[in-house]
Design an enzyme around this catalytic site. Structure first.
Site, mmCIF file in Angstrom:
data_model
loop_
_atom_site.group_PDB
_atom_site.id
_atom_site.type_symbol
_atom_site.label_atom_id
_atom_site.label_comp_id
_atom_site.label_asym_id
_atom_site.label_seq_id
_atom_site.Cartn_x
_atom_site.Cartn_y
_atom_site.Cartn_z
ATOM 1 N N TRP A 100 4.093 1.225 10.157
ATOM 2 C CA TRP A 100 3.177 1.926 9.260
ATOM 3 C C TRP A 100 3.844 3.127 8.599
ATOM 4 C CZ3 TRP A 100 -2.124 1.741 12.308
ATOM 5 C CH2 TRP A 100 -2.562 0.414 12.319
ATOM 6 N N ASN A 153 0.839 -1.204 0.000
ATOM 7 C CA ASN A 153 0.000 0.000 0.000
ATOM 8 C C ASN A 153 0.872 1.253 0.000
ATOM 9 O OD1 ASN A 153 -0.207 -1.327 2.794
ATOM 10 N ND2 ASN A 153 -1.105 0.617 3.359
ATOM 11 N N ASP A 154 0.705 2.152 0.930
ATOM 12 C CA ASP A 154 1.265 3.506 0.815
ATOM 13 C C ASP A 154 2.758 3.567 0.465
ATOM 14 O OD1 ASP A 154 -1.056 3.397 2.296
ATOM 15 O OD2 ASP A 154 -0.254 4.443 4.029
ATOM 16 N N GLU A 161 -5.326 10.933 7.189
ATOM 17 C CA GLU A 161 -4.163 10.048 7.099
ATOM 18 C C GLU A 161 -3.151 10.698 6.153
ATOM 19 O OE1 GLU A 161 -5.658 5.546 7.538
ATOM 20 O OE2 GLU A 161 -6.122 6.350 5.588
HETATM 21 N N1 DQQ Z 1 -1.892 2.932 5.705
HETATM 22 C C1 DQQ Z 1 -0.963 2.792 6.796
HETATM 23 C C2 DQQ Z 1 -1.344 3.823 7.793
HETATM 24 C C3 DQQ Z 1 -2.017 4.837 6.952
HETATM 25 C C4 DQQ Z 1 -2.800 4.001 5.998
HETATM 26 C C5 DQQ Z 1 -1.043 1.381 7.324
HETATM 27 C C6 DQQ Z 1 -3.216 4.747 4.770
HETATM 28 O O1 DQQ Z 1 -0.207 4.350 8.475
HETATM 29 O O2 DQQ Z 1 -2.812 5.705 7.705
HETATM 30 O O3 DQQ Z 1 -0.696 0.453 6.333
HETATM 31 O O4 DQQ Z 1 -3.429 3.910 3.682
#
Ligand code: DQQ
Length: 645
Positions: free
Chosen positions: A190, A130-131, A310
């Site tokens: 994270w 993900n991010d 976020e």
């Molecule tokens: N993904 C992370 C978080 C964030 C979220 C966790 C946003 O830190 O807020 O994988 O996609």
């Protein structure tokens, strides 16, 4: 709010020891980094890094059992597929929004899944991503870290994946940079950001989800700054450095930004949260040494009704030049962009405004276009974006996470999920003065192969023009539309009724549109993804909608098919222009030099391999257009594990 420096946890953790390389320069000294790169030393370290790569491979990495490709999962056995954690229960991004859990899988074949994998976008070899995290440029290499599950193609067990590139196009996978191994991040390493200090020290602040599911901010840094690959990361021995302050929910406090300095030399960093459940907030912490922090008594900014913020991003942008700025830049020709990822909507919103460095507050230029209620960074499938200042080429680069829109089952069967966009250069749009421009980095053009050009293509109202270009699955397309005549347009306008200014299906024919391109379309148009403009009358004047209609993109029923889009400014004398990057299941579309962007994920069942075609179309009932179009076939990027890894 209380001072947040007091730690409310008392947990055992392994002390990593102070690293002498973590030397924070005195806040007052804002010298530039010493420009001595020790090339001989660097080569030695490079060789040592290679050796390090061999021994760092994790032999214990668990494989998740997945259904074989092409196997439709019978409803009765769906419960047996491992689903948790998917993220929603933990209060963070789930794979699917809305969720696709419980839906039957289309009977995809292994070849279908192979086709869906992108060829020139960054994605890990396998599993979930993900991010983007802490992007930076260091000693000749672009570094991308990312939220990564080493064990499965769904969210969970979040670590920092790591890859390096010379050009942000071709990538080398490196070993995981950070894994959950301390009480303060055992539930996940994270999202976080990197800051390069004036003495060259690299600081990372990231959110750790603790053993009690509390979100805290931790400090980490590379153990060896002369390693161009930054292979080894040290977690600060006195983590966490920031804990949730009074009044903030302990599971709604995350994603520290890149830091910037104020006039007094103090460093500032933002952490996203929400107040009273509805107010999105950017909390500001100040620090001199990145180890001790004080929460300011006022936030940088809040917007009611936007919920949890976020992945906040905050950066300066030049209003009189296209060069990028370091995060600490200020001045008369500088505005600041504030971006928040809205947890409730899973969308990235931004606004341009003015940063008051004396008061450490930010005010949007237009309160009606504030963060979360005005402009989106991207109007498609896109989230958790993050920029960094590329000191190598003096530009600001934007990364963004693009989730899948198929079912979780399909991701497990594919063995991978999510890609990152092609990195985009961000500049200020001095023509409108109201938005940023996003444009794919110039390096992407190195993948261009042969091109085909069509000039002066007359696309009559109600017509379709096939473009014979051969394989149409990896493309870079540039197209300009001119409408027949302004007079014809004005006459047509007279009869037009007022419009809602919302994107609708491409089959919906109106006097002035839609006209555009259909990508990933089969010969019979049983599947197609149209990307188009539609002109519409609103408050007596002509507006232009820029849209993508996914509703006929795939015959697979479990796939989300959205209609995305928004109004795009088209100024007097401008043509209607689009740039479209097609890379198998991802389509990135840029209108009017990047004033608006829409990213799509599409999973055709027929319009794949050599059956994928490209068409110009004009569904207007009373508007002819002329198109000039140039289409490049795109090579695949070279993305593989670091040699000897
Ligand atoms: N993904 C992370 C978080 C964030 C979220 C966790 C946003 O830190 O807020 O994988 O996609």
């Amino acid at each position: 709010m209380d001072d947040a420096t007091s730690k409310s946890f008392d947990h055992p953790y392994t002390v990593l020891g102070e690293d002498p390389s973590l030397v924070i320069p005195p806040a007052e000294s804002r010298q530039r980094p010493t420009k001595v790169y020790f090339w001989i030393l660097t080569s030695t370290v490079f060789l040592l890094s290679l050796a390090g790569l061999i021994v760092r491979e994790n032999p214990n990495r668990a494989e998740n059992s997945i259904p074989a490709a092409g196997t439709a999962i019978p409803e009765s056995s769906q419960d047996n597929v491992r689903f948790l954690p998917v993220g929603e229960a933990e209060g963070v991004s789930a794979k699917s929004y809305p969720s696709t859990r419980g839906r039957l899988s289309f009977n995809w074949t292994a070849a279908d899944f192979a086709w869906q994998r992108t060829s020139y976008h960054f994605q890990p070899e396998k599993n979930w991503m993900n991010d983007p995290d802490g992007p930076l440029f260091h000693l000749g290499w672009y570094h991308l870290f990312y939220q990564y599950n080493p064990d499965s193609a769904i969210w969970g067990n979040i670590t920092w994946g790591h890859a390096v590139s010379r050009d942000m196009i071709h990538w080398l996978y490196l070993p995981l940079a950070m894994v959950p191994d301390h009480w303060y991040d055992i539930d996940g390493v994270w999202t976080g950001s990197a800051t390069i200090l004036p003495n060259g020290t690299i600081i990372v602040l990231y959110t750790g989800d603790t053993n009690e599911a509390v979100q805290v901010q931790n400090l980490a840094y590379p153990s060896n700054l002369s390693d161009p690959l930054l292979l080894d990361w040290v977690k600060y021995s006195d983590n966490p450095v920031i804990t949730p302050p009074t009044g903030i929910e302990t599971d709604e406090f995350r994603d520290p930004t890149t830091a910037w300095t104020g006039p007094n030399g103090t460093w500032y960093v933002l952490v996203g949260s929400r107040l009273n459940t509805t107010i999105g907030v950017a909390l500001v912490y100040e620090t001199l040494d990145f180890k001790n922090y004080t929460l300011l008594d006022h936030p940088l900014h809040t917007v009611d009704g936007t919920g949890m913020w976020e992945c906040i991003d905050f950066y300066p942008i030049s209003t009189n030049s296209s060069v990028g700025l370091d995060n600490s830049a200020t001045g008369p020709e500088v505005k600041h962009v504030l971006k928040a990822s809205l947890d409730n909507l899973k969308l990235d919103y931004y606004a341009i405004g003015t940063y008051d460095e004396g008061n450490v507050t930010w005010t949007p230029d237009d309160p009606e276009m504030d963060v979360g209620i005005g402009l989106q960074v991207d109007y498609g499938r896109y989230y958790a974006s993050k920029t960094f200042y590329d000191q190598n080429k003096g530009r600001r680069i934007l990364w963004g996470w693009v989730n899948e829109t198929d079912a979780d089952y399909d991701d497990l069967a594919k063995g991978w999920a999510s890609v990152q966009t092609i990195p985009r250069v961000v500049t200020y749009d001095s023509l409108t003065g109201t938005n940023i421009l996003q444009w794919p980095v110039e390096e992407i053009e190195s993948l261009r192969l042969n091109s085909t050009e069509f000039e002066d293509v007359f696309v009559e109202a109600g017509s379709l023009v096939p473009l014979d270009i051969g394989n149409a699955t990896q493309l870079d397309i540039s197209v300009e539309f001119e409408i027949e005549s302004t007079q014809a347009l004005e006459e047509s306008m007279l009869g037009e009724t007022e419009s809602q200014l919302e994107c609708s299906v491409a089959d919906n024919r109106t006097t002035l549109g839609p006209f555009g391109l259909a990508v990933l379309a089969d010969e019979s148009l049983s599947e197609l993804t149209p990307i188009f403009f539609r002109l519409a009358k609103s408050n007596g004047s002509l507006k232009t909608l820029f849209c993508v209609d996914e509703t006929r993109s795939s015959k697979a029923t479990e796939v989300f098919k959205e209609i995305y889009g928004t109004v795009v400014p088209v100024l007097d004398g401008e043509k209607f222009t689009m740039r479209i990057l097609v890379d198998h299941s991802i389509v990135e579309s840029f209108a009017q030099a990047g004033r608006r962007v829409i990213t799509s994920r599409v999973y055709p069942t027929e319009a794949i391999f050599d059956k994928a075609k490209l068409f110009l179309f004009n569904n207007a009932t009373d508007l002819n257009v002329t198109a000039a179009i140039k289409i490049w076939q795109m090579n695949s990027a070279d993305i593989h594990p670091f040699p000897l890894y």
